[in-house]
Scaffold this motif. Sequence first.
Motif, PDB file in Angstrom:
ATOM      1  N   ARG B  26       0.820  -1.209   0.000  1.00 12.00           N
ATOM      2  CA  ARG B  26       0.000   0.000   0.000  1.00 12.00           C
ATOM      3  C   ARG B  26       0.854   1.258   0.000  1.00 12.00           C
ATOM      4  O   ARG B  26       0.636   2.180  -0.790  1.00 12.00           O
ATOM      5  CB  ARG B  26      -0.918  -0.003   1.228  1.00 12.00           C
ATOM      6  N   PHE B  27       1.803   1.315   0.918  1.00 11.95           N
ATOM      7  CA  PHE B  27       2.641   2.502   1.029  1.00 11.95           C
ATOM      8  C   PHE B  27       3.394   2.753  -0.275  1.00 11.95           C
ATOM      9  O   PHE B  27       3.487   3.891  -0.743  1.00 11.95           O
ATOM     10  CB  PHE B  27       3.623   2.357   2.189  1.00 11.95           C
ATOM     11  N   THR B  35      -2.669   6.287   2.194  1.00 13.46           N
ATOM     12  CA  THR B  35      -2.953   4.947   2.699  1.00 13.46           C
ATOM     13  C   THR B  35      -3.542   5.033   4.102  1.00 13.46           C
ATOM     14  O   THR B  35      -3.002   5.721   4.959  1.00 13.46           O
ATOM     15  CB  THR B  35      -1.666   4.107   2.741  1.00 13.46           C
ATOM     16  N   THR B  36      -4.644   4.347   4.340  1.00  9.79           N
ATOM     17  CA  THR B  36      -5.249   4.345   5.670  1.00  9.79           C
ATOM     18  C   THR B  36      -4.935   3.023   6.366  1.00  9.79           C
ATOM     19  O   THR B  36      -4.764   1.986   5.714  1.00  9.79           O
ATOM     20  CB  THR B  36      -6.768   4.520   5.598  1.00  9.79           C
ATOM     21  N   VAL B  37      -4.888   3.081   7.675  1.00  5.59           N
ATOM     22  CA  VAL B  37      -4.602   1.855   8.430  1.00  5.59           C
ATOM     23  C   VAL B  37      -5.701   0.822   8.219  1.00  5.59           C
ATOM     24  O   VAL B  37      -5.450  -0.390   8.280  1.00  5.59           O
ATOM     25  CB  VAL B  37      -4.453   2.159   9.928  1.00  5.59           C
ATOM     26  N   GLU B  63       7.876   2.907   9.357  1.00  2.05           N
ATOM     27  CA  GLU B  63       9.292   2.725   9.674  1.00  2.05           C
ATOM     28  C   GLU B  63       9.718   1.273   9.478  1.00  2.05           C
ATOM     29  O   GLU B  63      10.748   0.991   8.864  1.00  2.05           O
ATOM     30  CB  GLU B  63       9.532   3.119  11.132  1.00  2.05           C
ATOM     31  N   ALA B  64       8.901   0.378  10.009  1.00  2.00           N
ATOM     32  CA  ALA B  64       9.207  -1.051   9.880  1.00  2.00           C
ATOM     33  C   ALA B  64       9.281  -1.454   8.412  1.00  2.00           C
ATOM     34  O   ALA B  64      10.129  -2.257   8.012  1.00  2.00           O
ATOM     35  CB  ALA B  64       8.159  -1.871  10.609  1.00  2.00           C
ATOM     36  N   CYS B  65       8.428  -0.885   7.583  1.00  2.00           N
ATOM     37  CA  CYS B  65       8.456  -1.163   6.151  1.00  2.00           C
ATOM     38  C   CYS B  65       9.778  -0.705   5.542  1.00  2.00           C
ATOM     39  O   CYS B  65      10.401  -1.418   4.756  1.00  2.00           O
ATOM     40  CB  CYS B  65       7.293  -0.470   5.456  1.00  2.00           C
ATOM     41  N   LEU B  66      10.192   0.482   5.924  1.00  2.00           N
ATOM     42  CA  LEU B  66      11.439   1.027   5.389  1.00  2.00           C
ATOM     43  C   LEU B  66      12.630   0.148   5.746  1.00  2.00           C
ATOM     44  O   LEU B  66      13.422  -0.239   4.875  1.00  2.00           O
ATOM     45  CB  LEU B  66      11.664   2.442   5.917  1.00  2.00           C
ATOM     46  N   THR B  67      12.771  -0.156   7.024  1.00  2.00           N
ATOM     47  CA  THR B  67      13.893  -1.006   7.422  1.00  2.00           C
ATOM     48  C   THR B  67      13.799  -2.362   6.745  1.00  2.00           C
ATOM     49  O   THR B  67      14.814  -2.997   6.470  1.00  2.00           O
ATOM     50  CB  THR B  67      13.918  -1.183   8.951  1.00  2.00           C
ATOM     51  N   ASN B 104       7.340  -2.994  -7.128  1.00  2.00           N
ATOM     52  CA  ASN B 104       7.883  -1.635  -6.980  1.00  2.00           C
ATOM     53  C   ASN B 104       8.207  -1.242  -5.547  1.00  2.00           C
ATOM     54  O   ASN B 104       7.838  -0.166  -5.089  1.00  2.00           O
ATOM     55  CB  ASN B 104       6.899  -0.621  -7.561  1.00  2.00           C
ATOM     56  N   GLN B 105       8.933  -2.092  -4.860  1.00  2.00           N
ATOM     57  CA  GLN B 105       9.314  -1.764  -3.493  1.00  2.00           C
ATOM     58  C   GLN B 105      10.310  -0.626  -3.449  1.00  2.00           C
ATOM     59  O   GLN B 105      10.490   0.016  -2.423  1.00  2.00           O
ATOM     60  CB  GLN B 105       9.893  -2.992  -2.797  1.00  2.00           C
ATOM     61  N   ILE B 106      10.978  -0.377  -4.567  1.00  2.00           N
ATOM     62  CA  ILE B 106      11.923   0.739  -4.605  1.00  2.00           C
ATOM     63  C   ILE B 106      11.191   2.042  -4.329  1.00  2.00           C
ATOM     64  O   ILE B 106      11.739   2.970  -3.745  1.00  2.00           O
ATOM     65  CB  ILE B 106      12.611   0.807  -5.978  1.00  2.00           C
ATOM     66  N   LEU B 107       9.937   2.086  -4.748  1.00  2.00           N
ATOM     67  CA  LEU B 107       9.155   3.303  -4.570  1.00  2.00           C
ATOM     68  C   LEU B 107       9.037   3.673  -3.104  1.00  2.00           C
ATOM     69  O   LEU B 107       8.924   4.844  -2.755  1.00  2.00           O
ATOM     70  CB  LEU B 107       7.759   3.111  -5.164  1.00  2.00           C
ATOM     71  N   LEU B 108       9.058   2.670  -2.249  1.00  2.00           N
ATOM     72  CA  LEU B 108       8.926   2.915  -0.818  1.00  2.00           C
ATOM     73  C   LEU B 108       9.993   3.896  -0.338  1.00  2.00           C
ATOM     74  O   LEU B 108       9.755   4.688   0.580  1.00  2.00           O
ATOM     75  CB  LEU B 108       9.048   1.590  -0.077  1.00  2.00           C
TER      76      LEU B 108
END
Lengths: 197, 197
Positions: B26-27, B35-37, B63-67, B104-108
Amino acid sequence: MTDTAAPRRRDAAATRLLLLDAARRRFAADGYSATTVRDIAEDAGVNVALIHRYFTSKEGLFEACLTGVGDELGRTAGEDLTLDRIAHDIAARLVGPHTAKHPNQILLLLRSSGDERAERIRQDILGTFAVRLAAAAGWRADLPDADQRLLSAQVTLATAFGLAVLRSSTTLEPLASAGHDDLVAPLARLVNALLKP
Amino acid sequence: MTDTAAPRRRDAAATRLLLLDAARRRFAADGYSATTVRDIAEDAGVNVALIHRYFTSKEGLFEACLTGVGDELGRTAGEDLTLDRIAHDIAARLVGPHTAKHPNQILLLLRSSGDERAERIRQDILGTFAVRLAAAAGWRADLPDADQRLLSAQVTLATAFGLAVLRSSTTLEPLASAGHDDLVAPLARLVNALLKP
DNA sequence: TGGCTAAGTCAGCAATCGTTTACATATCGC
DNA sequence: GCGATATGTAAACGATTGCTGACTTAGCCA
């Protein structure tokens, strides 16, 4: 101390522009959904309700912003685009003088509202821009390698957008504080490699 | 007809991963504020409150997604990056097999939440990635033209991100439906022009 | 100058947001 | 098998969102 600011003279066209200007900044910098109509109105020093009077909705305002940059790009990046000026033009649009007034308006073309009509406008602008870029490199639709050439032009365009995004949202050095000339050097090599006939 | 779906077995770690996975999609696709929870929870088939139980807040989940992508990039795009494989690697990351599972996780790495800590994580990942790219091209910090070389690597990185953004948010042809090999061709020329010592 | 219309203000609507709290129940060591 | 605890659920909170209607007032023309 007359701290009461003199109320602006009533002028529909002027306040419309004020809103449009503030909206373009906000949308480009923060994206569509992170921007609130109250933010825009406050930036413009204008009542919130006027947004809906002049643009009917937040989506409508966003649409107006898109067509705005579209027209501006149509005028600025005119027909007389030559191959050896592309690198300079891209660099100028990333750090140039208009950047002071309208920082990173290119970003607006990457912001999405989810609205279908806005999406179409975006597509059109990007499409014609890519074609114009390719045409400057001698591309024509009837050439045998037309697709590969157009793809190369779009990759060049991708670089420009990627640079805009990275520079606006990160402090990646030395990219973040690179000046016009610093950017022209690698961009010229890139254009030469991708677009040279 | 037992249309009542069998309730999943209770497993904290598993549902944590379910949430993380849905959130990353989603992110990456829609951005942070769009994006909503509740969207994430529904995608994961999980109660909304569990987001705050396992990640304390929407920001914490982001944050957890980023790491997460940071670790993944650290593992996948390992140390053994050679110059003539860069173009291939970039292309693979844009259309490759992981794209199916994690599109497209790079987009994150370009999505911003405004949170300061998340921003730092993003910066770190991008910074080390740029250095790694430059190093593959023979860059070292003590070389006389270190800055120019690093800048060229960051321009290359910008191209990769720009391509990811354009491909994900537009239907710009032929770029949108270009396959791996279609992309490698111009990317190889680009890498050669920008990073070749 | 008086009055009509355009321009701007104000307060509040319904919906949705992230978050919290109180509650139900599956799971597992003993 | 029992009870303690981790896991999942349900409902609602206050804040914020885009948007609307009724209102006030400035500007202009006859």
